[in-house]
Write a protein that holds these residues in place. Sequence first.
Motif, PDB file in Angstrom:
ATOM      1  N   LEU A   1      19.909  10.820 -37.180  1.00 13.97           N
ATOM      2  CA  LEU A   1      18.588  10.428 -36.663  1.00 13.97           C
ATOM      3  C   LEU A   1      18.180  11.492 -35.653  1.00 13.97           C
ATOM      4  CD1 LEU A   1      18.668   6.545 -36.272  1.00 13.97           C
ATOM      5  CD2 LEU A   1      18.287   7.947 -38.285  1.00 13.97           C
ATOM      6  N   SER A   2      17.232  12.339 -36.069  1.00 14.16           N
ATOM      7  CA  SER A   2      17.049  13.591 -35.344  1.00 14.16           C
ATOM      8  C   SER A   2      15.665  13.761 -34.750  1.00 14.16           C
ATOM      9  CB  SER A   2      17.349  14.747 -36.288  1.00 14.16           C
ATOM     10  OG  SER A   2      16.508  14.620 -37.420  1.00 14.16           O
ATOM     11  N   LYS A   3      15.024  12.657 -34.457  1.00 12.42           N
ATOM     12  CA  LYS A   3      13.698  12.827 -33.850  1.00 12.42           C
ATOM     13  C   LYS A   3      13.821  13.484 -32.480  1.00 12.42           C
ATOM     14  CE  LYS A   3       9.333  10.722 -32.946  1.00 12.42           C
ATOM     15  NZ  LYS A   3       8.547   9.511 -33.040  1.00 12.42           N
ATOM     16  N   PHE A   4      14.887  13.203 -31.775  1.00 12.78           N
ATOM     17  CA  PHE A   4      15.052  13.784 -30.445  1.00 12.78           C
ATOM     18  C   PHE A   4      16.128  14.869 -30.452  1.00 12.78           C
ATOM     19  CE2 PHE A   4      13.322   9.435 -29.753  1.00 12.78           C
ATOM     20  CZ  PHE A   4      12.030   9.842 -29.475  1.00 12.78           C
ATOM     21  N   ALA A   5      17.412  14.471 -30.379  1.00 15.05           N
ATOM     22  CA  ALA A   5      18.468  15.481 -30.461  1.00 15.05           C
ATOM     23  C   ALA A   5      18.599  15.953 -31.907  1.00 15.05           C
ATOM     24  CB  ALA A   5      19.789  14.880 -29.993  1.00 15.05           C
ATOM     25  N   GLN A   6      18.895  17.233 -32.090  1.00 13.16           N
ATOM     26  CA  GLN A   6      19.037  17.756 -33.449  1.00 13.16           C
ATOM     27  C   GLN A   6      20.215  18.722 -33.533  1.00 13.16           C
ATOM     28  OE1 GLN A   6      15.358  19.434 -34.918  1.00 13.16           O
ATOM     29  NE2 GLN A   6      14.130  17.850 -33.879  1.00 13.16           N
ATOM     30  N   VAL A   7      20.604  18.999 -34.765  1.00 10.24           N
ATOM     31  CA  VAL A   7      21.632  20.000 -35.013  1.00 10.24           C
ATOM     32  C   VAL A   7      21.044  21.001 -36.002  1.00 10.24           C
ATOM     33  CG1 VAL A   7      23.907  20.401 -36.060  1.00 10.24           C
ATOM     34  CG2 VAL A   7      23.554  18.421 -34.563  1.00 10.24           C
TER      35      VAL A   7
END
Lengths: 703, 703
Positions: free
Chosen positions: A272-278
């Motif tokens: 779930l990457s709306k905020f933190a991402q990789v």
Amino acid sequence: MASSLSLANHDASLQNKIDMSNARKRTTVDVAVMRDFVYNGHNEWLRKEKIIEVLSKDPVFSKEGRDFMTRTEKYNRGLRMINRVSELENSLGWTKEESRLAMHSLDEALPISLHLTAFEPVFLAQASPSLLSTYAPLAAKLGIFGCYLQTELGHGSNVSALETTATYIPETREFEIHSPTLTSSKWWIGALGKTATHGVVQAKLLLPDKKSNLKDMGPHLFFMQLRSLETHKLMPGIIAGDIGPKAFAGFAATDNGFARFDHVRISKENMLSKFAQVSDKGEYIKPPHAKISYGGMLYIRSGMVTSAGWLIARAATISIRYATVRRQGNKGPDGLEFQVITYPSLYSRLMPILARAYVYIEMGRALSRSFNSMSARLATGDTSLLAELHATTSGLKVLCTTASVADAESARRSMGGHGYSVFSGIGRAYADLVPSVTFEGENFVLDQQAARAALKAYRTIFASGKAVTSFDPASLPPSTSYLRLLITSDSQPPLLTSASWLDAETLIVLLEWRAAALVRDFTTSAASEKTDMWNVDPTIYQRVSKAATEAFVAGQVREMFKTVDANNGLGAKEKQVLKKLYLLFLLTTIETSLSDFLAFGLLRMPDFISSGVTDPTRSLRRAISALCKEILPEAIGLTDALGLSDWELDSALAPYDGAAYQALWDRAQTEPLNQEEIPNAYEESIKPMLQRGQKLAKVGAKL
Amino acid sequence: MASSLSLANHDASLQNKIDMSNARKRTTVDVAVMRDFVYNGHNEWLRKEKIIEVLSKDPVFSKEGRDFMTRTEKYNRGLRMINRVSELENSLGWTKEESRLAMHSLDEALPISLHLTAFEPVFLAQASPSLLSTYAPLAAKLGIFGCYLQTELGHGSNVSALETTATYIPETREFEIHSPTLTSSKWWIGALGKTATHGVVQAKLLLPDKKSNLKDMGPHLFFMQLRSLETHKLMPGIIAGDIGPKAFAGFAATDNGFARFDHVRISKENMLSKFAQVSDKGEYIKPPHAKISYGGMLYIRSGMVTSAGWLIARAATISIRYATVRRQGNKGPDGLEFQVITYPSLYSRLMPILARAYVYIEMGRALSRSFNSMSARLATGDTSLLAELHATTSGLKVLCTTASVADAESARRSMGGHGYSVFSGIGRAYADLVPSVTFEGENFVLDQQAARAALKAYRTIFASGKAVTSFDPASLPPSTSYLRLLITSDSQPPLLTSASWLDAETLIVLLEWRAAALVRDFTTSAASEKTDMWNVDPTIYQRVSKAATEAFVAGQVREMFKTVDANNGLGAKEKQVLKKLYLLFLLTTIETSLSDFLAFGLLRMPDFISSGVTDPTRSLRRAISALCKEILPEAIGLTDALGLSDWELDSALAPYDGAAYQALWDRAQTEPLNQEEIPNAYEESIKPMLQRGQKLAKVGAKL
């Protein structure tokens, strides 16, 4: 057996009905007007009434026999009900909100709650656009069934210690979800046991650094398929099941479950990457705000105030109705024993519960509005309202869950022996709500957070030991508005007379003074220097948290008085009665913390002391008792205005028409043990025991 | 599924065991010595241990799967256990007392309790010699199974309003037992539903006068056969059955029942006529003392202190063991999270519970001795001890049931989320004990009686407004010994310093002063003039009752200190630790009623006030916290000394070896829902719902 029941004499039931009918006649508030107020408008009430009508007539939602079911039967029934509501949503064109209302009206803790209040909001708030486009419509229509996997067998409150790992594999652009130990098993996850097809998993994100060492980035969320949509079998590498029954037979229809993951690979997109991402290479892209993912938790917590309000409403309705028809004790001039509600031991217990129902329902609504404002801002990355809502909901969650659970049990006990019958209907509600004091933030931990927030606010103002003169008290948020009292150094707690107990503003200010006094005192204690409060005597932070939260609530009640005054739909009588309820709420709030008020010298009653009264609490208690007695004639009207139907209450002791004894008798006849005169235990155990006993007694007699 | 469980990693369980083992090593008290003390001697402990060994190895008493049973299955299992104990009594030559101990050790509320603690004692105490000679041996050997029919559907606390009638027919020398109305149905009667063959029925005795009008002589007791000893069918004219499940799934194995009588004739000999009698002609022969039949009730009430003590012991053992192995929160130097018992929020909750277990068990024993003395005198018609025991047990019953139920729930909550699993074992015990606050004397009613007794005692001494100078304070019975403080007009509550909190005698006197102050204040209130207290604000008499009872308990604790000092079996270490437990008990007793102490100016701390301390309660709270911390290293030893085996506790969270996580995992695997991967609900509900949802989502996507 049924044939002999003609013996039953119906006089008592007749009297039950007369008592209830007379109580309705005594009520002077307009029930329909009051109900519209409770439901926030006539249309809202109509909408609810229409839904309840549909549900209560549909055999799928029949409550007959449910008290005799095994857990598996209760689970099966729960799923039937969920499926049926989803059918009705489509066939009757219910909005999503209406269908939620229906699900929540079923008077059963169901796995769908976890989909609706945990899985879906988190997924919608934090999934990437591509995940959303595929799965949001499925989640909305129950084409998938979700759960939220956070707690582990060995880890609850301390999220940072979760053991489940999500290791990024740059080569394949995958995460590997893994449960390395027994204690990393996900545990308690509602709907996971047998129902959910998908879930949001909280796992420790591990990213390889340049030397291929794994770096722990802390807990993050991952969307996973748990069961096949073709066969419902668990996906490869996943072990899952139900964790077993709950205490008090609570949450029986919910399949709280466990799960273990054995190196399960999921695509990178599933984070779930709306905020933190990789990044594809495995670089971490920070979220704009460290606590941005708290939204989901705050949503659940702010909803708990409303749930608490409605649990109390249910307990108040059942107990007040029963106390109205139950006669016990001394006989009146009519030769009948008095209705027990006329005894102070009953009405002094039940009127404060009724008042709390009205206050919490109203406050829950205000809190939802705050949540929605915060949420709208959060969606744009604006976190300015987050801290305030977090501070407020921590303390409120403790206060409301504790109070509602205590009220439900107090109402049940007020019904004496019969309150212990499952048919009374309160025990069930209690059993389902009691875990709220330990889940979604353990109450002791939340008290620490609330106390810390109060301390921080205090220190922001009084950094140098005294108030910054340029500080504008109006800039204080509602959660710490009470601190304004300390800014003017010459202000003093109010002097009290017996008339003060009838003045709401005095009581509100008193509650604010108590918060101010406790927080100020707290800053002088060594405990306040600790960066965390794990090692602090809990009575310290609990008192601070309770005081600060009750000051906030008092401020909310101040607003309620204004709202009532401004409400054109209400008549003079309804306004008067609502204000009495709010006043009673404030008085009992003070009463339950009398030791704080006394310890900090806040009961300043020079008139009393000079007149030689020993006990300064007596006039407060007398005011409460008198106010309860004033509200009493309105009690049945006020419970009717809560708008809970017989189908919703499902209580043999509280039918709308009052006929409790007949209802209790009728229910008892349906008990499975009564379906045969001779129980199975007779041949197996009772008969051999009696025969042996008779033989031994005879031998004894001969000796 | 079982095959994949090899994934389980046992590290956590290993750590659990290490933590438990280390805690045992830290204990400095001699567990065996302490256990002998708890059990009142080594022989008593051995006797219990031997019985538990027999029970725990016998498959009939296996607890496996009981959490998944239906009520009917639980009832059947209960009867199997009763029958088996009765078999063992004969085959192993157990004494009656040993067999009772066995019955009470089964960790299940069973119908036999009603036979043993309600039916048999009342029957033995009040039946005529001829009834006794026939039925006492049968009752002793379970050749008949008895119950005690008092409460009715419409009548509980107010026995004088019972509607069941016993009309004497001089012509045939019979009584006609009849239930004239629905509300006269006997209700809640344990063992009546499906088990009992005989019962003692409380009914209104109606005697014909010379004009053949019936005269109501009030409630009396009658021995009746309810079911055939040949077929177990109900006797003619009797309708009876089970009243259905109880709240929280409590008392599931007990068949609480209802009964109605349709003009059932019984012989005149069946009246329990040791005291009140009816002549052949129908003349009433008065009992020597109006309250002589209270013996049975007092027996039950005095036993409730012991039951409360053992419930608390169970809760303390389970919660302290779990808190010892549960690790959560901050990490220590060893990289492991701390054991939660090291946090003040846990040990400040759990050590007072442990202290209460020790005090109540000891007090229950003293109360049984008082009961036996009273009972021996009563048998000779001497009622001199009745009033004192009645006054004492009324307040004690309220205090002990309220405290034990609260402690059980507090202990359960201390276990966080896992405490809500039925496998925690505390929920079950709570569910079975919670009705004790409403049965055998509703607690509000008993508080009125206790307050009235205190008032009466006060007025006896201070008839003219001041103490009779010739009054000898030593003549006061234990229940009102605190009144001696008011006799010397110049005596004053003690001045306190922080050292006072470590001085037991000061605390005891403080508790006595509080009772004296409240009772004296009570006499000045209008409420005290009422002949009954139904119309009095409950906070008034509740406070008086609690104060008077806690002063009595404080006096009991004073004796416990002496007993410990005099006990040669205890070492210095054990004596020291026991005294700390008693001290903690006294401190927390004061803490929970701080508002009373503050309102009556009993926290007289001139040193504190002059040093500018704002909050006079802080030093008390600090003393409690410090004392809890001192007791903490002994906690596991002290729970071991309570001598509850794994079989008795039946808690996955509290195995003796500490391996809680593994036990919880193992239990979950036995849940019936886990026996098949795909639940039945899938084909019926889940699949149609998912398929419809998928279709609708697709349609939505196309729009």
